[in-house]
Write a protein that holds these residues in place. Structure first.
Motif, PDB file in Angstrom:
ATOM      1  N   ILE A 139       0.840  -1.196   0.000  1.00  0.00           N
ATOM      2  CA  ILE A 139       0.000   0.000   0.000  1.00  0.00           C
ATOM      3  C   ILE A 139       0.878   1.251   0.000  1.00  0.00           C
ATOM      4  O   ILE A 139       1.783   1.402   0.818  1.00  0.00           O
ATOM      5  CB  ILE A 139      -0.946   0.014   1.217  1.00  0.00           C
ATOM      6  N   LYS A 140       0.579   2.138  -0.942  1.00  0.00           N
ATOM      7  CA  LYS A 140       1.341   3.370  -1.087  1.00  0.00           C
ATOM      8  C   LYS A 140       0.509   4.626  -0.833  1.00  0.00           C
ATOM      9  O   LYS A 140       1.055   5.726  -0.777  1.00  0.00           O
ATOM     10  CB  LYS A 140       1.929   3.444  -2.495  1.00  0.00           C
ATOM     11  N   ALA A 141      -0.814   4.465  -0.726  1.00  0.00           N
ATOM     12  CA  ALA A 141      -1.657   5.657  -0.589  1.00  0.00           C
ATOM     13  C   ALA A 141      -2.946   5.382   0.175  1.00  0.00           C
ATOM     14  O   ALA A 141      -3.472   4.264   0.161  1.00  0.00           O
ATOM     15  CB  ALA A 141      -2.003   6.207  -1.971  1.00  0.00           C
ATOM     16  N   LEU A 142      -3.450   6.435   0.812  1.00  0.00           N
ATOM     17  CA  LEU A 142      -4.780   6.454   1.414  1.00  0.00           C
ATOM     18  C   LEU A 142      -5.584   7.533   0.704  1.00  0.00           C
ATOM     19  O   LEU A 142      -5.068   8.629   0.472  1.00  0.00           O
ATOM     20  CB  LEU A 142      -4.727   6.828   2.898  1.00  0.00           C
ATOM     21  N   ILE A 143      -6.822   7.214   0.356  1.00  0.00           N
ATOM     22  CA  ILE A 143      -7.710   8.224  -0.209  1.00  0.00           C
ATOM     23  C   ILE A 143      -8.991   8.220   0.609  1.00  0.00           C
ATOM     24  O   ILE A 143      -9.675   7.198   0.712  1.00  0.00           O
ATOM     25  CB  ILE A 143      -8.009   7.967  -1.695  1.00  0.00           C
ATOM     26  N   LEU A 144      -9.297   9.350   1.205  1.00  0.00           N
ATOM     27  CA  LEU A 144     -10.436   9.447   2.118  1.00  0.00           C
ATOM     28  C   LEU A 144     -11.611  10.150   1.465  1.00  0.00           C
ATOM     29  O   LEU A 144     -11.450  11.110   0.710  1.00  0.00           O
ATOM     30  CB  LEU A 144     -10.051  10.222   3.381  1.00  0.00           C
ATOM     31  N   ASP A 145     -12.792   9.663   1.775  1.00  0.00           N
ATOM     32  CA  ASP A 145     -14.028  10.387   1.501  1.00  0.00           C
ATOM     33  C   ASP A 145     -14.096  11.534   2.505  1.00  0.00           C
ATOM     34  O   ASP A 145     -13.366  11.544   3.495  1.00  0.00           O
ATOM     35  CB  ASP A 145     -15.208   9.423   1.682  1.00  0.00           C
ATOM     36  N   PHE A 146     -14.989  12.491   2.263  1.00  0.00           N
ATOM     37  CA  PHE A 146     -15.092  13.595   3.229  1.00  0.00           C
ATOM     38  C   PHE A 146     -16.353  13.521   4.080  1.00  0.00           C
ATOM     39  O   PHE A 146     -16.295  13.199   5.255  1.00  0.00           O
ATOM     40  CB  PHE A 146     -15.016  14.960   2.531  1.00  0.00           C
ATOM     41  N   ASP A 147     -17.524  13.815   3.467  1.00  0.00           N
ATOM     42  CA  ASP A 147     -18.765  13.893   4.248  1.00  0.00           C
ATOM     43  C   ASP A 147     -19.111  12.555   4.891  1.00  0.00           C
ATOM     44  O   ASP A 147     -19.239  11.541   4.206  1.00  0.00           O
ATOM     45  CB  ASP A 147     -19.918  14.333   3.346  1.00  0.00           C
ATOM     46  N   GLY A 148     -19.253  12.578   6.208  1.00  0.00           N
ATOM     47  CA  GLY A 148     -19.602  11.366   6.933  1.00  0.00           C
ATOM     48  C   GLY A 148     -18.413  10.525   7.343  1.00  0.00           C
ATOM     49  O   GLY A 148     -18.514   9.697   8.235  1.00  0.00           O
ATOM     50  N   THR A 149     -17.280  10.744   6.664  1.00  0.00           N
ATOM     51  CA  THR A 149     -16.075   9.956   6.950  1.00  0.00           C
ATOM     52  C   THR A 149     -15.097  10.747   7.807  1.00  0.00           C
ATOM     53  O   THR A 149     -14.710  10.317   8.897  1.00  0.00           O
ATOM     54  CB  THR A 149     -15.390   9.533   5.637  1.00  0.00           C
ATOM     55  N   ILE A 150     -14.687  11.914   7.317  1.00  0.00           N
ATOM     56  CA  ILE A 150     -13.792  12.789   8.079  1.00  0.00           C
ATOM     57  C   ILE A 150     -14.588  13.599   9.095  1.00  0.00           C
ATOM     58  O   ILE A 150     -14.198  13.745  10.256  1.00  0.00           O
ATOM     59  CB  ILE A 150     -13.023  13.724   7.127  1.00  0.00           C
ATOM     60  N   LEU A 151     -15.706  14.104   8.644  1.00  0.00           N
ATOM     61  CA  LEU A 151     -16.589  14.908   9.493  1.00  0.00           C
ATOM     62  C   LEU A 151     -18.014  14.417   9.266  1.00  0.00           C
ATOM     63  O   LEU A 151     -18.445  14.283   8.118  1.00  0.00           O
ATOM     64  CB  LEU A 151     -16.470  16.388   9.101  1.00  0.00           C
ATOM     65  N   ASP A 152     -18.739  14.141  10.343  1.00  0.00           N
ATOM     66  CA  ASP A 152     -20.087  13.600  10.177  1.00  0.00           C
ATOM     67  C   ASP A 152     -21.078  14.716   9.873  1.00  0.00           C
ATOM     68  O   ASP A 152     -21.836  15.164  10.740  1.00  0.00           O
ATOM     69  CB  ASP A 152     -20.522  12.812  11.409  1.00  0.00           C
ATOM     70  N   THR A 153     -21.079  15.140   8.627  1.00  0.00           N
ATOM     71  CA  THR A 153     -22.085  16.089   8.159  1.00  0.00           C
ATOM     72  C   THR A 153     -23.393  15.374   7.838  1.00  0.00           C
ATOM     73  O   THR A 153     -24.447  16.006   7.763  1.00  0.00           O
ATOM     74  CB  THR A 153     -21.600  16.800   6.887  1.00  0.00           C
ATOM     75  N   GLU A 154     -23.329  14.064   7.622  1.00  0.00           N
ATOM     76  CA  GLU A 154     -24.488  13.316   7.139  1.00  0.00           C
ATOM     77  C   GLU A 154     -25.613  13.207   8.163  1.00  0.00           C
ATOM     78  O   GLU A 154     -26.784  13.341   7.825  1.00  0.00           O
ATOM     79  CB  GLU A 154     -24.064  11.910   6.699  1.00  0.00           C
ATOM     80  N   THR A 155     -25.263  12.937   9.413  1.00  0.00           N
ATOM     81  CA  THR A 155     -26.298  12.819  10.438  1.00  0.00           C
ATOM     82  C   THR A 155     -27.048  14.133  10.596  1.00  0.00           C
ATOM     83  O   THR A 155     -28.281  14.154  10.701  1.00  0.00           O
ATOM     84  CB  THR A 155     -25.687  12.387  11.782  1.00  0.00           C
ATOM     85  N   ALA A 156     -26.313  15.233  10.587  1.00  0.00           N
ATOM     86  CA  ALA A 156     -26.943  16.551  10.711  1.00  0.00           C
ATOM     87  C   ALA A 156     -27.862  16.847   9.529  1.00  0.00           C
ATOM     88  O   ALA A 156     -28.937  17.432   9.697  1.00  0.00           O
ATOM     89  CB  ALA A 156     -25.878  17.636  10.841  1.00  0.00           C
TER      90      ALA A 156
END
Length: 222
Positions: free
Chosen positions: A4-21
């Motif tokens: 493994i050479k890289a990580l690729i992150l989603d944003f909404d709901g993954t880094i910051l839970d904007t989804e529940t709000a």
């Protein structure tokens, strides 16, 4: 066996839970018109665009409720802003970013949201500098579950799909990572944990439950 050479992150709901709000804001707005917004219904637009289900338009176009579109939209946004005032970065995210940086992994972000939205919250959280590439809705013709966002991020980072791990919270995001040929882990939030995921993806409640080193060993040992 892949390295493994890289990580690729989603944003909404993954880094910051904007989804529940968002779900709570829409649900409250719907209840004012005596309509129950179920998770099954709302889940169709999580992690993707509103082409399958548009929560702003549904009451007007499908239920024929006479609403002022702009005031309804503004009301939902105001509710969301109030709810997000108490929301912080999800557990384990910062440790993953720090560890990945220390290990020399490439780090990217792939989000179906618009760039200004992502940039605003990355600035508030103070983590924008971790990401070598950020790909958002403006960069692609079709957002997740289509793999194009991940394909662009992989190309930017100069890694092959089997050399990267995606971190996702939603079924649409997981489908996009799988379609791109990547390894991925699902970290659902209080809303997406009730949604149905394809297959049996590796899932943890939060990234604080699984160190990045342990995740890498698990993936690279396959």
């Amino acid at each position: 066996m892949s390295t493994i050479k890289a990580l690729i992150l989603d944003f909404d709901g993954t880094i910051l839970d904007t989804e529940t709000a968002w779900y709570e804001a829409f649900r409250e707005a719907y209840l004012e018109h005596e309509v129950e917004l179920t998770l099954d219904m709302y889940g169709k637009c999580i992690g993707t665009s509103s082409h399958v289900f548009d929560p702003y338009e549904y009451l007007i176009t499908e239920l024929k409720i006479p609403l002022d579109r702009e005031s309804f939209r503004q009301g939902v946004h105001d509710r969301h802003t109030q709810k997000m005032a108490h929301e912080g970065i999800r557990p384990g995210i910062l440790d993953y970013l720090e560890t990945a940086k220390g290990l020399g992994l490439r780090i990217g972000l792939a989000s179906s949201s618009r760039r200004a939205w992502v940039d605003m919250y990355l600035a508030q959280l103070g983590i924008g500098d971790y990401f070598e590439t950020i790909r958002t809705a403006e960069d692609v013709a079709v957002v997740k579950p289509h793999p194009e966002l991940y394909e662009l991020a992989l190309k930017d980072l100069g890694v092959q799909p089997d050399e990267a791990i995606a971190i996702e919270d939603s079924p649409n995001g997981a489908r996009a990572a799988a379609a791109a040929g990547m390894h991925y882990i699902v970290v659902p939030n209080p809303v997406t944990k009730f949604l149905s995921f394809d297959g049996e993806p590796r899932t943890v409640g939060t990234l604080a439950e699984l160190s990045l080193q342990a995740l890498l060993e698990g993936v690279e040992g396959k």
